[in-house]
Design a protein around this motif. Structure first.
Motif, mmCIF file in Angstrom:
data_model
loop_
_atom_site.group_PDB
_atom_site.id
_atom_site.type_symbol
_atom_site.label_atom_id
_atom_site.label_comp_id
_atom_site.label_asym_id
_atom_site.label_seq_id
_atom_site.Cartn_x
_atom_site.Cartn_y
_atom_site.Cartn_z
ATOM 1 N N PRO A 1 0.838 -1.206 0.000
ATOM 2 C CA PRO A 1 0.000 0.000 0.000
ATOM 3 C C PRO A 1 0.875 1.261 0.000
ATOM 4 N N PRO A 2 0.457 2.292 -0.691
ATOM 5 C CA PRO A 2 1.240 3.529 -0.696
ATOM 6 C C PRO A 2 1.225 4.161 0.700
ATOM 7 N N ASP A 3 2.270 4.916 0.996
ATOM 8 C CA ASP A 3 2.342 5.675 2.254
ATOM 9 C C ASP A 3 2.299 4.801 3.493
ATOM 10 N N VAL A 4 2.736 3.547 3.372
ATOM 11 C CA VAL A 4 2.811 2.682 4.544
ATOM 12 C C VAL A 4 3.989 3.161 5.405
ATOM 13 N N CYS B 1 6.592 -2.349 8.499
ATOM 14 C CA CYS B 1 5.162 -2.640 8.647
ATOM 15 C C CYS B 1 4.875 -4.093 8.285
ATOM 16 N N PRO B 2 4.270 -4.835 9.219
ATOM 17 C CA PRO B 2 3.918 -6.227 8.924
ATOM 18 C C PRO B 2 2.636 -6.284 8.097
ATOM 19 N N ILE B 3 2.695 -6.951 6.958
ATOM 20 C CA ILE B 3 1.577 -6.967 6.013
ATOM 21 C C ILE B 3 1.084 -8.388 5.793
ATOM 22 N N VAL B 4 -0.223 -8.564 5.929
ATOM 23 C CA VAL B 4 -0.856 -9.851 5.636
ATOM 24 C C VAL B 4 -1.621 -9.722 4.325
ATOM 25 N N ASP B 5 -1.359 -10.635 3.400
ATOM 26 C CA ASP B 5 -2.135 -10.698 2.159
ATOM 27 C C ASP B 5 -3.350 -11.582 2.442
ATOM 28 N N LEU B 6 -4.503 -10.944 2.573
ATOM 29 C CA LEU B 6 -5.707 -11.647 3.051
ATOM 30 C C LEU B 6 -6.147 -12.748 2.094
ATOM 31 N N ALA B 7 -6.072 -12.495 0.806
ATOM 32 C CA ALA B 7 -6.513 -13.508 -0.163
ATOM 33 C C ALA B 7 -5.635 -14.756 -0.060
ATOM 34 N N VAL B 8 -4.338 -14.553 0.082
ATOM 35 C CA VAL B 8 -3.432 -15.700 0.195
ATOM 36 C C VAL B 8 -3.686 -16.432 1.509
ATOM 37 N N LEU B 9 -3.845 -15.675 2.599
ATOM 38 C CA LEU B 9 -4.132 -16.296 3.898
ATOM 39 C C LEU B 9 -5.375 -17.182 3.819
ATOM 40 N N ALA C 1 1.999 -15.347 2.704
ATOM 41 C CA ALA C 1 0.947 -14.371 3.019
ATOM 42 C C ALA C 1 1.410 -13.291 3.987
ATOM 43 N N PHE C 2 2.662 -13.329 4.403
ATOM 44 C CA PHE C 2 3.166 -12.351 5.380
ATOM 45 C C PHE C 2 4.470 -11.753 4.882
ATOM 46 N N PHE C 3 4.541 -10.431 4.926
ATOM 47 C CA PHE C 3 5.738 -9.700 4.503
ATOM 48 C C PHE C 3 5.987 -8.565 5.492
ATOM 49 N N VAL C 4 7.219 -8.132 5.573
ATOM 50 C CA VAL C 4 7.518 -6.900 6.301
ATOM 51 C C VAL C 4 7.892 -5.838 5.267
ATOM 52 N N ALA C 5 7.069 -4.812 5.164
ATOM 53 C CA ALA C 5 7.421 -3.691 4.284
ATOM 54 C C ALA C 5 8.514 -2.881 4.967
ATOM 55 N N TYR D 1 5.172 -7.720 16.689
ATOM 56 C CA TYR D 1 4.206 -6.671 16.329
ATOM 57 C C TYR D 1 2.917 -6.764 17.146
ATOM 58 N N ASP D 2 2.355 -5.612 17.493
ATOM 59 C CA ASP D 2 1.064 -5.576 18.175
ATOM 60 C C ASP D 2 -0.095 -5.674 17.193
ATOM 61 N N GLU D 3 0.144 -5.193 15.974
ATOM 62 C CA GLU D 3 -0.926 -5.157 14.978
ATOM 63 C C GLU D 3 -0.374 -5.483 13.605
ATOM 64 N N LEU D 4 -1.217 -6.072 12.773
ATOM 65 C CA LEU D 4 -0.853 -6.400 11.398
ATOM 66 C C LEU D 4 -1.721 -5.577 10.451
ATOM 67 N N THR D 5 -1.130 -5.158 9.354
ATOM 68 C CA THR D 5 -1.864 -4.428 8.323
ATOM 69 C C THR D 5 -2.330 -5.437 7.281
ATOM 70 N N VAL D 6 -3.651 -5.566 7.146
ATOM 71 C CA VAL D 6 -4.223 -6.597 6.283
ATOM 72 C C VAL D 6 -4.591 -5.968 4.943
ATOM 73 N N CYS D 7 -4.111 -6.578 3.871
ATOM 74 C CA CYS D 7 -4.251 -5.982 2.539
ATOM 75 C C CYS D 7 -4.880 -6.949 1.544
ATOM 76 N N VAL D 8 -5.556 -6.378 0.573
ATOM 77 C CA VAL D 8 -6.000 -7.110 -0.611
ATOM 78 C C VAL D 8 -5.556 -6.288 -1.811
ATOM 79 N N ASP D 9 -4.804 -6.903 -2.694
ATOM 80 C CA ASP D 9 -4.317 -6.209 -3.899
ATOM 81 C C ASP D 9 -3.658 -4.876 -3.570
ATOM 82 N N GLY D 10 -2.901 -4.826 -2.487
ATOM 83 C CA GLY D 10 -2.173 -3.613 -2.154
ATOM 84 C C GLY D 10 -3.014 -2.525 -1.499
ATOM 85 N N ARG D 11 -4.280 -2.825 -1.211
ATOM 86 C CA ARG D 11 -5.123 -1.877 -0.473
ATOM 87 C C ARG D 11 -5.261 -2.376 0.963
ATOM 88 N N VAL D 12 -5.187 -1.448 1.915
ATOM 89 C CA VAL D 12 -5.371 -1.814 3.321
ATOM 90 C C VAL D 12 -6.860 -2.020 3.566
#
Lengths: 381, 381
Positions: free
Chosen positions: A24-27, A31-39, A271-275, A357-368
């Motif tokens: 996602p832009p401006d992350v 930042c820990p990112i979960v790709d929801l579709a892959v998950l 399904a998990f990346f660190v930006a 991490y306390d929280e994960l940023t969950v994304c679909v196609d690069g959108r939070v």
């Protein structure tokens, strides 16, 4: 040596196929990112495989530590959950999950006795044991209480971590029975399947044969074999056969560079990346990312060259992780991310990374699309 | 090879002298324990050494991340604090600390611009830079704002992490000056002093000579040299001389097995331990502790055999850390902790270990006297 070389070559080829995720832009990095579709695909695929094998799935939640992910696993058909600590049991019991196996040889010292009693009052708990003294300590916790938790005897099938030899389960089971703890069967973990791709089928076979010996031994001792539980992500698909009744993989929800390198998941199943941002390129042949040892895992993994993987930059190697600096070595002439660029890092081992991490940023196609709490982060005891 | 062997022998001899701490009874493990008397002695000793050298002390708080410890450092005479992330700056500014240096080449992408402006409104901030583009991004954050934070140019003195060569500081400083950022001097970190005991004096000398070249270069460019900042725990006592005006050690408050092995602290100066319980002794020649990779650091350290140190059990070696299991190998015939025993583990590297906990148990002579928050835990960006 040839085997290792060819394994490493195969591992690299697999890693190179991990698609670079849309970030996602401006992350705000790291930042820990979960790709929801892959998950969701990973959860559904593992459930379908276990359903097809006629084996119950009891995923280990230590990987994600999120009640949101556990709810998705249960909705997909999981029998219950596995935890590694009493702290995790407390968090998931508070979230209303009522079928929890503590796959750990708990030693109820300190305030753990009172904590264990309290959590058992609000959920159906099963606990691992691998010694007669631990059985006695556990039984004492529930002396005079209306009902004690069930126990599974831990068996060492070759990982040589904890657990008794499969022929020794009878003694522990009888001690538990005498002490008033209901014995439900045995469990094992083929952790030696993490060693290499070739180790996976061997460890899966070890899980099955250890559970078969445990079954015979418990039978002979007149003890229940209702639950014969095994599993890890590297062995889950290979070991899900009788006599095993239940599998406990955890990492499969997110996967990581180690699982890709082992061939235990497909490259597109990460399904998990660190930006992370390139914050310095001042030293020749190197860039520095802002995802250091407090933002990703420091696990050294045989099959993976470096302390993580950067999709899109196959020649880049993460050579060191200081607290807030990842050192990325860039060989002459190969592609390097630019100063200020945001890249995605695949941890070598996802479980300790998520726990930072306390929280994960969950994304679909690069959108939070959501923020999920890591509810049991830091609940290590 | 001889040098390495003798260094390892010396390191082991030092580690064997770490006194086994008194652990409070009924502690719930894994439990992070601070020995308050040792901590206060460490704070006082470093301050006294810097006072005697006429060098200001600006301790790096990334080690402890606790406002309680920072207050003790400031009360003892520290000039201000050093942080590694904007998140740490926010936490310590909220605690009322008004002199904070972000010793990191911040790249203000994402929401960092707004966060940086907000924290600079309530504290006196200094920020590291090591490139012209980073200077420009930083200046843009403060365009139209009443006052921008000061900057120090980062210099690479041999750690080859971030920072420019000392002869190149002029270009960055002039770019900052043109962009309206007040330049106060330069900073460096002799991180290569962690390599071995012999590397410590060499890295300290590199810090001093790099700051001397930076001073001349900044002078020639007509830029301020009010602050020439260096330091790490391995180099602090060795490098605290002109032209250096300020030192930034962090680890010295707690110390760890690495600092003991390097000879950068005395064995009796270890102030942080993880209390852990032996939960399994089922596998021959081994015990399992409940302090795994989510309870202590996984750093592999050249001078230390194993992933931590167990005072009182000098032959025991921590060979692996899984999420919730520490594998402790016990050679034939050597002392081993018993099943259910609570032992104290000295992490190889204390900084990432502290970052795993929300709270620390503070003890004097084995009695619990306080609980301290790790206020900035997880603030890695």
């Amino acid at each position: 040596v040839n085997v290792n070389r060819s394994q490493t070559a195969t591992a690299s080829a697999r890693l190179e196929q991990i698609p670079a995720p849309l970030v996602p832009p401006d992350v705000d990095t790291p930042c820990p990112i979960v790709d929801l579709a892959v998950l969701d695909r990973n959860i559904a695929a593992m459930q379908a495989a276990m359903d097809a094998a006629g084996v119950r799935l009891r995923p280990h939640v230590k990987t994600h530590k999120s009640t949101e992910v556990a709810r998705r696993q249960l909705a997909a058909g999981a029998q219950g959950i596995t935890v590694g600590t009493l702290g995790e049991a407390e968090v998931f019991a508070d979230a209303g999950i009522d079928d929890i196996f503590v796959a750990y040889p708990l030693w109820c010292g300190g305030s753990k006795a009172a904590r264990l009693r309290a959590v058992h009052e609000r959920t159906q708990l099963m606990v691992g044991v691998d010694s007669v003294p631990a059985v006695e300590v556990l039984a004492k916790v529930f002396t005079g209480a209306p009902g004690a938790p069930g126990v599974l005897v831990e068996v060492d099938c070759g990982a040589h971590r904890s657990g008794v030899r499969p022929t020794a389960v009878g003694e522990i089971a009888r001690a538990a029975d005498r002490a008033g703890l209901p014995v439900h069967g045995a469990f094992t973990h083929g952790g030696h399947g993490y060693a290499s791709p070739a180790a996976r089928p061997a460890a899966a076979e070890d899980e099955r044969s250890a559970m078969e010996i445990a079954r015979c031994t418990l039978d002979a001792a007149g003890m229940s074999t209702d639950v014969l539980s095994a599993g890890s992500t590297p062995t889950a698909l290979l070991a899900a056969q009788p006599p095993i009744t239940e599998m406990r993989p955890g990492t499969y929800v997110y996967n990581d560079a180690m699982q890709v390198a082992l061939g235990a998941c497909e490259p597109a199943e990460v399904a998990f990346f660190v930006a992370a941002t390139v914050v310095s390129s001042a030293v020749d042949g190197q860039v520095i990312l802002d995802a250091g040892a407090k933002a990703t895992s420091r696990d050294v993994v045989t099959q993976v060259q470096g302390l993580g993987w950067l999709p899109g930059y196959p020649k880049a190697e993460i050579t060191a992780l200081h607290d807030y600096h990842a050192f990325v070595s860039i060989p002459d002439g190969s592609a390097a991310p630019a100063l200020g660029e945001v890249v995605s890092l695949v941890p070598t081992h996802v479980c300790p990374a998520v726990n930072l991490y306390d929280e994960l940023t969950v994304c679909v196609d690069g959108r939070v699309v959501d923020q999920w709490k890591v509810d049991a982060r830091g609940r290590s005891g």
